[in-house]
Design a protein around this motif. Sequence first.
Motif, PDB file in Angstrom:
ATOM      1  N   ASN A   1       0.800  -1.218   0.000  1.00 57.40           N
ATOM      2  CA  ASN A   1       0.000   0.000   0.000  1.00 57.40           C
ATOM      3  C   ASN A   1       0.838   1.275   0.000  1.00 57.40           C
ATOM      4  OD1 ASN A   1      -2.562  -1.348   0.111  1.00 57.40           O
ATOM      5  ND2 ASN A   1      -2.152  -1.802   2.267  1.00 57.40           N
ATOM      6  N   ARG A   2       2.029   1.207   0.555  1.00 58.29           N
ATOM      7  CA  ARG A   2       2.901   2.382   0.584  1.00 58.29           C
ATOM      8  C   ARG A   2       4.324   1.923   0.314  1.00 58.29           C
ATOM      9  NH1 ARG A   2       2.668   7.706   1.684  1.00 58.29           N
ATOM     10  NH2 ARG A   2       4.320   8.733   2.860  1.00 58.29           N
ATOM     11  N   PHE A   3       5.036   2.678  -0.503  1.00 61.35           N
ATOM     12  CA  PHE A   3       6.326   2.218  -0.985  1.00 61.35           C
ATOM     13  C   PHE A   3       7.173   3.397  -1.449  1.00 61.35           C
ATOM     14  CE2 PHE A   3       3.115   2.254  -4.259  1.00 61.35           C
ATOM     15  CZ  PHE A   3       3.702   2.922  -5.313  1.00 61.35           C
ATOM     16  N   ALA A   4       8.487   3.192  -1.464  1.00 62.57           N
ATOM     17  CA  ALA A   4       9.402   4.104  -2.151  1.00 62.57           C
ATOM     18  C   ALA A   4       9.547   3.606  -3.576  1.00 62.57           C
ATOM     19  CB  ALA A   4      10.750   4.124  -1.447  1.00 62.57           C
ATOM     20  N   VAL A   5       9.753   4.519  -4.519  1.00 61.16           N
ATOM     21  CA  VAL A   5       9.901   4.119  -5.917  1.00 61.16           C
ATOM     22  C   VAL A   5      11.161   4.752  -6.495  1.00 61.16           C
ATOM     23  CG1 VAL A   5       8.352   5.990  -6.669  1.00 61.16           C
ATOM     24  CG2 VAL A   5       8.847   4.069  -8.214  1.00 61.16           C
ATOM     25  N   ALA A   6      11.941   3.933  -7.188  1.00 62.71           N
ATOM     26  CA  ALA A   6      13.144   4.396  -7.880  1.00 62.71           C
ATOM     27  C   ALA A   6      13.036   4.002  -9.340  1.00 62.71           C
ATOM     28  CB  ALA A   6      14.401   3.782  -7.262  1.00 62.71           C
TER      29      ALA A   6
ATOM     30  N   GLY B   1      11.573   6.287 -14.159  1.00 65.92           N
ATOM     31  CA  GLY B   1      11.512   7.452 -13.301  1.00 65.92           C
ATOM     32  C   GLY B   1      10.313   8.331 -13.602  1.00 65.92           C
ATOM     33  N   ILE B   2       9.962   8.435 -14.880  1.00 65.69           N
ATOM     34  CA  ILE B   2       8.793   9.234 -15.251  1.00 65.69           C
ATOM     35  C   ILE B   2       7.519   8.573 -14.740  1.00 65.69           C
ATOM     36  CG2 ILE B   2       7.485  10.169 -17.207  1.00 65.69           C
ATOM     37  CD1 ILE B   2      10.153  10.424 -18.681  1.00 65.69           C
ATOM     38  N   VAL B   3       7.460   7.242 -14.806  1.00 59.14           N
ATOM     39  CA  VAL B   3       6.334   6.527 -14.197  1.00 59.14           C
ATOM     40  C   VAL B   3       6.314   6.793 -12.692  1.00 59.14           C
ATOM     41  CG1 VAL B   3       5.396   4.238 -13.675  1.00 59.14           C
ATOM     42  CG2 VAL B   3       6.226   4.755 -15.977  1.00 59.14           C
ATOM     43  N   GLY B   4       7.491   6.788 -12.065  1.00 60.82           N
ATOM     44  CA  GLY B   4       7.567   7.076 -10.644  1.00 60.82           C
ATOM     45  C   GLY B   4       7.056   8.472 -10.305  1.00 60.82           C
ATOM     46  N   ILE B   5       7.388   9.460 -11.114  1.00 60.01           N
ATOM     47  CA  ILE B   5       6.890  10.820 -10.909  1.00 60.01           C
ATOM     48  C   ILE B   5       5.370  10.838 -11.002  1.00 60.01           C
ATOM     49  CG2 ILE B   5       6.817  13.149 -11.910  1.00 60.01           C
ATOM     50  CD1 ILE B   5       9.771  12.687 -12.739  1.00 60.01           C
ATOM     51  N   ASN B   6       4.822  10.127 -11.983  1.00 61.18           N
ATOM     52  CA  ASN B   6       3.361  10.044 -12.098  1.00 61.18           C
ATOM     53  C   ASN B   6       2.739   9.428 -10.853  1.00 61.18           C
ATOM     54  OD1 ASN B   6       1.683  10.339 -14.969  1.00 61.18           O
ATOM     55  ND2 ASN B   6       3.905  10.502 -15.177  1.00 61.18           N
ATOM     56  N   LEU B   7       3.333   8.365 -10.348  1.00 57.24           N
ATOM     57  CA  LEU B   7       2.817   7.729  -9.143  1.00 57.24           C
ATOM     58  C   LEU B   7       2.854   8.698  -7.962  1.00 57.24           C
ATOM     59  CD1 LEU B   7       4.518   4.229  -9.483  1.00 57.24           C
ATOM     60  CD2 LEU B   7       2.054   4.679  -9.614  1.00 57.24           C
ATOM     61  N   ALA B   8       3.979   9.402  -7.803  1.00 55.72           N
ATOM     62  CA  ALA B   8       4.127  10.307  -6.668  1.00 55.72           C
ATOM     63  C   ALA B   8       3.197  11.504  -6.762  1.00 55.72           C
ATOM     64  CB  ALA B   8       5.582  10.768  -6.569  1.00 55.72           C
ATOM     65  N   ALA B   9       2.966  12.002  -7.988  1.00 55.76           N
ATOM     66  CA  ALA B   9       2.116  13.178  -8.163  1.00 55.76           C
ATOM     67  C   ALA B   9       0.636  12.834  -8.064  1.00 55.76           C
ATOM     68  CB  ALA B   9       2.414  13.834  -9.512  1.00 55.76           C
ATOM     69  N   ARG B  10       0.241  11.697  -8.625  1.00 55.27           N
ATOM     70  CA  ARG B  10      -1.173  11.344  -8.688  1.00 55.27           C
ATOM     71  C   ARG B  10      -1.658  10.536  -7.488  1.00 55.27           C
ATOM     72  NH1 ARG B  10      -2.576  12.515 -14.018  1.00 55.27           N
ATOM     73  NH2 ARG B  10      -0.806  12.549 -15.484  1.00 55.27           N
ATOM     74  N   TYR B  11      -0.731   9.834  -6.837  1.00 53.75           N
ATOM     75  CA  TYR B  11      -1.112   8.987  -5.707  1.00 53.75           C
ATOM     76  C   TYR B  11      -0.160   9.244  -4.539  1.00 53.75           C
ATOM     77  CZ  TYR B  11      -3.127   6.679  -9.795  1.00 53.75           C
ATOM     78  OH  TYR B  11      -3.784   6.416 -10.969  1.00 53.75           O
TER      79      TYR B  11
ATOM     80  N   SER C   1       6.079   6.939  -0.557  1.00 58.71           N
ATOM     81  CA  SER C   1       6.770   7.506   0.601  1.00 58.71           C
ATOM     82  C   SER C   1       7.996   8.314   0.206  1.00 58.71           C
ATOM     83  CB  SER C   1       7.176   6.394   1.563  1.00 58.71           C
ATOM     84  OG  SER C   1       8.057   5.470   0.931  1.00 58.71           O
ATOM     85  N   ARG C   2       8.722   7.847  -0.825  1.00 57.68           N
ATOM     86  CA  ARG C   2       9.920   8.530  -1.291  1.00 57.68           C
ATOM     87  C   ARG C   2      10.064   8.298  -2.795  1.00 57.68           C
ATOM     88  NH1 ARG C   2      13.542  10.163   2.837  1.00 57.68           N
ATOM     89  NH2 ARG C   2      12.810   9.505   4.884  1.00 57.68           N
ATOM     90  N   LEU C   3      10.691   9.250  -3.466  1.00 64.00           N
ATOM     91  CA  LEU C   3      10.859   9.195  -4.918  1.00 64.00           C
ATOM     92  C   LEU C   3      12.337   9.333  -5.256  1.00 64.00           C
ATOM     93  CD1 LEU C   3       9.729   9.286  -7.846  1.00 64.00           C
ATOM     94  CD2 LEU C   3       9.406  11.762  -7.527  1.00 64.00           C
ATOM     95  N   ILE C   4      12.835   8.379  -6.064  1.00 60.46           N
ATOM     96  CA  ILE C   4      14.240   8.392  -6.477  1.00 60.46           C
ATOM     97  C   ILE C   4      14.302   8.371  -7.992  1.00 60.46           C
ATOM     98  CG2 ILE C   4      16.440   7.173  -6.381  1.00 60.46           C
ATOM     99  CD1 ILE C   4      15.491   5.938  -3.721  1.00 60.46           C
ATOM    100  N   LEU C   5      14.979   9.349  -8.578  1.00 54.98           N
ATOM    101  CA  LEU C   5      15.116   9.453 -10.022  1.00 54.98           C
ATOM    102  C   LEU C   5      16.573   9.218 -10.400  1.00 54.98           C
ATOM    103  CD1 LEU C   5      12.991  12.687 -10.645  1.00 54.98           C
ATOM    104  CD2 LEU C   5      12.212  10.307 -10.546  1.00 54.98           C
TER     105      LEU C   5
END
Length: 300
Positions: free
Chosen positions: A129-134, A140-150, A155-159
Motif C-alpha cells: 500500500n505504501r512504498f518508495a519508488v526508484a 523514473g517518469i512513471v515514478g513521478i506520475n505515481l508520486a504526483a497522482r497517488y 513515501s519517497r521518490l528516487i530518479l
Amino acid sequence: MSDGAGMRRRGFMTGAALLAAAPAMAEAAASRIEAPWTGGGDIPRAGGVIRYRTLGPSNGEPVLLLHKVGGWLADWRAVAPLLAARHRVIAMDLPGHGGSAMLGRPPHVQTVAESAALILASLSELGVNRFAVAGNSLGGIVGINLAARYPERVSRLILASVSLFAGQSREELDKVEADRDPAVWTADWRPKPRSMAQVSRFGTVNPVIEEEQNASRARADRWVRPSERGVALSNTEALLAKTTAPLLMIYADRGYYTRYVETGRRARPDATIVQVAGAGSFVHQEKPEDTARAMVAFLG
C-alpha cells in the motif's frame, strides 16, 4: 562487488541477427541473465500480465524499482542486493517490456499514466500500500506520475537519470516522427540494434551494457516506440513540481541527461542531488555501488 559485477553475460546477440530473431532470441538472452531474485511472479491485469521479482525481507520497507524504456527489470540486478539487507525490493517490468506481456498489438501511444496505473494496481494485488519508488528514464517518469497522482501511496521518490522536460503536442510529435531515423527504426517502428557510436552521446560508453540493452529492446519490440511517444506527450517537469514525497535525484557527470539536474532543482528546490563520476545515463548499471549507497542513505 565491482562496478561491472553482474554485467558480464554470455550469449547476447547484436546486429541484424538479433532483430531478425526477436523476440525469441531476446527471451533466451533474458533467461541466461544471472539474477539475485528470490521471489516473484506474473500478476494478471486487464490486457496481459505484469512480471515482478523480489529480494529482501518480506517485512522490510518496500522499494519499487522501474527500468528504462526498452529495458527490463534485470537492469537493477546489481543494485537490488545492496538494498535488500534492509528493504523489500520489488522490481517490475513495465507494460510490454521484459516479461510483462500485453495481448494484441500495442497502441500507437502507451501513456505514462496508463503504465503507472497498471503498476499501482499490481502493487495493490501484492498488498503493497505504501512504498518508495526508484526509476531510470521511463521508469523514473512513471515514478513521478505515481508520486504526483497517488501521494498517499509513495513515501519517497528516487530518479536515476530521468529526462525532465515540458513535453510536446501531438502535432509536434507527428512532425518529429516524419523524420524517422532508419538507422534506429524499421519502417514499422521496430527498434534496430544500436551501436556504441549511436548511444554514447546520451546513453552509456560501456559496450556490455549496450549489448544487453539491444537484447532488452528486442524483447520489448513494438512496445518501445509507443512508450517513447507517451513520454514525449507528458509534461514531466510540471508533474515533478506537484510531487511532495522526499526526492533524491541521481545523475552522472556526463551525457545528455545531465542537463536535467537544474530542471529538477528548479521544480523541487528541496531535492537531494547526487552526481556520480564516471557514469552515463544508466548510472544504476554503470555504477551500482555508488547508486545503491546514495539510495540507502536517502531511504534511511
